[in-house]
Design an enzyme around this catalytic site. Structure first.
Site, short mmCIF file in Angstrom:
data_model
loop_
_atom_site.label_atom_id
_atom_site.label_comp_id
_atom_site.label_asym_id
_atom_site.label_seq_id
_atom_site.Cartn_x
_atom_site.Cartn_y
_atom_site.Cartn_z
N CYS A 23 0.81 -1.22 0.00
CA CYS A 23 0.00 0.00 0.00
C CYS A 23 0.85 1.27 0.00
O CYS A 23 0.45 2.28 -0.58
CB CYS A 23 -0.97 0.00 1.17
SG CYS A 23 -0.21 -0.27 2.80
N HIS A 79 -1.70 0.35 7.37
CA HIS A 79 -2.33 0.65 6.10
C HIS A 79 -1.94 2.08 5.72
O HIS A 79 -1.58 2.89 6.59
CB HIS A 79 -3.86 0.53 6.20
CG HIS A 79 -4.55 0.61 4.88
ND1 HIS A 79 -4.13 -0.09 3.77
CD2 HIS A 79 -5.64 1.33 4.47
CE1 HIS A 79 -4.93 0.18 2.75
NE2 HIS A 79 -5.84 1.04 3.15
N ASP A 96 -8.26 5.63 -1.19
CA ASP A 96 -7.85 4.34 -0.63
C ASP A 96 -8.10 3.27 -1.68
O ASP A 96 -9.25 2.86 -1.91
CB ASP A 96 -8.64 4.04 0.65
CG ASP A 96 -8.23 2.72 1.31
OD1 ASP A 96 -7.37 2.00 0.75
OD2 ASP A 96 -8.77 2.41 2.39
#
Length: 222
Positions: A23, A79, A96
């Site tokens: 990520c 994250h 996201d």
């Protein structure tokens, strides 16, 4: 395309690079693309990279595509998302790539649906947010992906096809400094001091869950 138009018609996430479990690199490339495509300021000054984690590296987030549950809950070690501040008092937008919510989503909606502050979590799952100004992040971030190898040197998850990201000063790996977050980092961070420091600190500022929206309301572009 203005951010208001984007919010009304969500973008297709397939237009953006995405490698599962990477990520931080996905967001690095996303920030660059938002700038080059004219969706963000050309220098990324309206973008902020946000690392979500805690001391235990156990954070619960809802509406994540990787989940096998109907509510989309996933327990991540950390994250990374991008938040775009907006002019005229409009709600910031959350980008996201791992979320099943509209892309992008208004920050208030994202917090309500993904963070779910009203949901009572055990202390081990308490979430903290490291917020880094994108222009600083794009200059300073580096990852040689060592965190994704097991003790035998084998990949835990297949890496992106592009070359590892190297910082402007030649640093090859500092990801740990970004995703290592403790409550002590946020203890002295008032919203006023945080909004000043976020533009200059290499590793940004750390805020508590209940400070996230307040900080971005202070960062709004007039």
């Amino acid at each position: 395309m203005t951010t208001s138009a984007i919010e009304q018609s969500s973008l297709d996430t397939s237009c953006f690079h995405h490698t599962p479990y990477y990520c931080e690199e996905n967001v690095y490339l996303l920030c660059n693309k938002l700038c080059t495509d004219g969706i963000a300021d050309t220098d990324g000054s309206d973008l902020f990279v946000v690392f979500i984690s805690n001391e235990k590296k156990q954070i619960a987030l809802w509406h994540q595509k990787a989940s096998k549950r109907a509510d989309g809950i996933v327990l991540w070690d950390y994250h990374v998302i991008c938040i775009q501040r907006r002019r005229g008092g409009e709600s910031p937008l959350v980008w996201d790539l791992d979320s099943s919510l509209p892309f992008p989503s208004p920050l208030a909606s994202y917090v309500l649906e993904t963070i779910r502050p009203s949901f009572q979590l055990f202390p081990d799952y308490h979430r903290l947010f490291r917020i880094v100004h994108a222009p600083v992040f794009l200059r300073c971030f580096a990852s040689d992906r060592r965190h994704m190898k097991d003790p035998d040197g084998k990949w835990i998850a297949e890496p992106p096809l592009h070359e590892p990201i190297v910082a402007e000063d030649g640093t090859v790996h500092n990801l740990n400094e970004y995703f290592t977050i403790s409550a002590a980092d946020a203890n002295d961070a008032s919203i006023y001091s945080a909004k000043e420091a976020v533009f200059t600190q290499k590793y940004g500022v750390v805020v508590e869950e209940n400070q996230l929206e307040e900080l971005f309301s202070q960062l709004a572009i007039q």
